[in-house]
Design a protein around this motif. Structure first.
Motif, mmCIF file in Angstrom:
data_model
loop_
_atom_site.group_PDB
_atom_site.id
_atom_site.type_symbol
_atom_site.label_atom_id
_atom_site.label_comp_id
_atom_site.label_asym_id
_atom_site.label_seq_id
_atom_site.Cartn_x
_atom_site.Cartn_y
_atom_site.Cartn_z
ATOM 1 N N LYS A 46 1.483 -0.200 3.493
ATOM 2 C CA LYS A 46 2.624 0.171 3.257
ATOM 3 C C LYS A 46 2.287 1.600 2.695
ATOM 4 O O LYS A 46 3.280 2.660 3.222
ATOM 5 C CB LYS A 46 3.247 -0.460 1.991
ATOM 6 N N GLU A 47 1.214 1.948 2.101
ATOM 7 C CA GLU A 47 0.911 3.274 1.771
ATOM 8 C C GLU A 47 0.620 4.282 3.062
ATOM 9 O O GLU A 47 0.996 5.423 3.059
ATOM 10 C CB GLU A 47 -0.372 3.201 0.611
ATOM 11 N N LYS A 105 3.909 5.247 4.579
ATOM 12 C CA LYS A 105 4.673 6.059 3.771
ATOM 13 C C LYS A 105 4.020 7.572 3.978
ATOM 14 O O LYS A 105 4.733 8.217 4.308
ATOM 15 C CB LYS A 105 4.622 5.705 2.172
#
Length: 200
Positions: free
Chosen positions: A43-44, A47
């Motif tokens: 997810k990082e 993002k």
């Protein structure tokens, strides 16, 4: 219908994008638009890439760049299906070690490289070619190559469904059963079944 299965390489990037841009989601699938990038990213990481949306000219441009980077680096692996030289299907199949501990979409496929197992993460077939054994041919190629490459097993994670679902990107349970996979367990939330085929 003569279906040809080819392993994704950087040389096939144009065919990959041609499929996803022009045929994969022509039926307004809720899975589109997609270049199958989420499984290979945290997810990082996602993002960080999407923070560059304005820099790269929009959401789809960022997605496309992510996919191209993954193809070039070999992070994303899988197979394209062709009919008469046109890409009409895709299967994301990769070594468990190449997935993060938790993918951007919440998938948890990762295992150490020494486990020597592959995961079938996703199928996408052009609408007019569904129900014509394209996914079957893709899955069989995954199994054949995994065995030839010394992998010990292949796993898939189809969703539990009562009936046919047109946009079933994990593939239906019966697809895996037809290829000799057996049900070994269910995920904690009981939405997915773990199907496994031993190769030794």
């Amino acid at each position: 219908m003569n279906t040809e299965i080819r392993k994704l390489t950087p040389e096939l990037a144009a065919d990959f994008f041609d499929f996803f841009d022009n045929r994969a989601f022509t039926d307004n699938s809720p899975e589109g638009p997609c270049y199958c990038t989420r499984f290979q990213m945290t997810k990082e990481e996602e993002k960080a890439e999407f923070d560059k949306t304005e820099e790269y000219g929009g959401f789809m441009c960022v997605l496309r760049k992510m996919a191209q980077d993954q193809i070039d680096s070999g992070t994303i692996q899988g197979y394209l299906a062709f009919v008469d030289g046109v890409s009409i299907g895709w299967c994301n199949a990769n070594d468990k070690a190449n997935f993060p501990v938790e993918s951007g979409n919440g998938a948890r496929f990762h295992a150490p490289a020494e486990i020597r197992e592959k995961v079938v993460a996703c199928f996408e077939i052009a609408p007019e070619y569904r129900g014509k054994d394209v996914a079957t041919a893709l899955l069989q190629r995954v199994v054949d190559d995994a065995k030839a490459e010394g992998y010990l097993a292949v796993e898939g994670f189809p969703r539990k469904r009562e009936g046919r679902y047109e946009w079933d990107f994990t593939g239906p349970i019966r697809l895996y059963e037809k290829a000799g996979f057996i049900k070994v367990t269910e995920t904690e939330n009981e939405r997915f079944v773990v199907m496994r085929k031993e190769l030794n």
